[in-house]
Design a protein around this motif. Sequence first.
Motif, PDB file in Angstrom:
ATOM      1  N   LYS A   3     -14.604   0.899  11.498  1.00  0.00           N
ATOM      2  CA  LYS A   3     -15.020   0.835  10.106  1.00  0.00           C
ATOM      3  C   LYS A   3     -15.983  -0.335   9.927  1.00  0.00           C
ATOM      4  N   ASP A  27     -10.267  -2.016  14.989  1.00  0.00           N
ATOM      5  CA  ASP A  27     -10.785  -0.922  14.174  1.00  0.00           C
ATOM      6  C   ASP A  27     -11.894  -1.310  13.201  1.00  0.00           C
ATOM      7  N   SER A 119      -6.523  -2.573   7.148  1.00  0.00           N
ATOM      8  CA  SER A 119      -5.935  -1.289   7.551  1.00  0.00           C
ATOM      9  C   SER A 119      -5.325  -0.564   6.360  1.00  0.00           C
ATOM     10  N   GLU A 120      -4.603  -1.312   5.505  1.00  0.00           N
ATOM     11  CA  GLU A 120      -4.005  -0.717   4.313  1.00  0.00           C
ATOM     12  C   GLU A 120      -5.077  -0.248   3.332  1.00  0.00           C
ATOM     13  N   VAL A 122      -8.001   0.891   4.061  1.00  0.00           N
ATOM     14  CA  VAL A 122      -8.536   2.160   4.580  1.00  0.00           C
ATOM     15  C   VAL A 122      -7.518   3.286   4.396  1.00  0.00           C
ATOM     16  N   LYS A 123      -6.269   3.010   4.711  1.00  0.00           N
ATOM     17  CA  LYS A 123      -5.226   4.041   4.686  1.00  0.00           C
ATOM     18  C   LYS A 123      -4.862   4.471   3.266  1.00  0.00           C
ATOM     19  N   GLU A 124      -4.646   3.487   2.389  1.00  0.00           N
ATOM     20  CA  GLU A 124      -4.144   3.781   1.048  1.00  0.00           C
ATOM     21  C   GLU A 124      -5.213   3.739  -0.041  1.00  0.00           C
ATOM     22  N   TYR A 127      -5.265  -2.573  -1.530  1.00  0.00           N
ATOM     23  CA  TYR A 127      -4.345  -3.527  -0.923  1.00  0.00           C
ATOM     24  C   TYR A 127      -4.208  -4.742  -1.829  1.00  0.00           C
ATOM     25  N   SER A 168       3.076   5.973   1.054  1.00  0.00           N
ATOM     26  CA  SER A 168       1.824   6.715   0.945  1.00  0.00           C
ATOM     27  C   SER A 168       2.095   8.011   0.198  1.00  0.00           C
TER      28      SER A 168
END
Length: 214
Positions: A3, A27, A119-120, A122-124, A127, A168
């Motif tokens: 990313k 990442d 990471s959070e 991107v995922k959720e 943050y 999530s």
Amino acid sequence: MKKTIVLVDDHTLIAKALEGIIDHFADFEVIYCAENGQDLIDKFAVNRRIPEIILLDISMPVMDGFETALWLTENHPEIKVMALSMQDDDQSVIRMIKNGAKGYLLKNSHPKDLENALSELVKEGFYYPDWASKIIFSNAKGQTKSIKGTKISEREKEFLSYAATELSYKEIAIEMGCSPRTVESYRDALCEKFDLKTRVGLAIFAIKNGFAET
């Protein structure tokens, strides 16, 4: 594929140190830095790559983080903006979120916390550490959307009970015994009914109306 990140900070040494730290993350990669919001806009204009994430300082000359976050929200809503600042006061946190920031982290955080936050994000899609979440919820007092005259189904209420958790949407679907698409339909319906824009907004709504616990 990693990313892409752009750092916006007027302190060159801090930006370079952050760049070195992030480039060791598996990442993520920093593709360039900007000294302030106007410098970022200028670099976008000369066809610099548009990043997926921007780590944004608040206190900067020429164009500060508040102005920059708002400009990015209006012109590049696809970019995930995370404030990375030394400012931890209520006003700064709330204003950055209102201007579109999807995350908030302090500069004195450990590198592992930064990697986890990214990471959070991107995922959720957002943050906020516990201290920032408390500010968001406490400042939501008096801003509750009225639910009078608006019907909320039992399943929507059940969804709201999970909205303020760290689960999530996929995990909420498992808890509710339905598909992720169905959970998304509950989310979309509630956002439309009460003019909510983000999961943070849903969480605040759920807590202030008694559908979820702090």
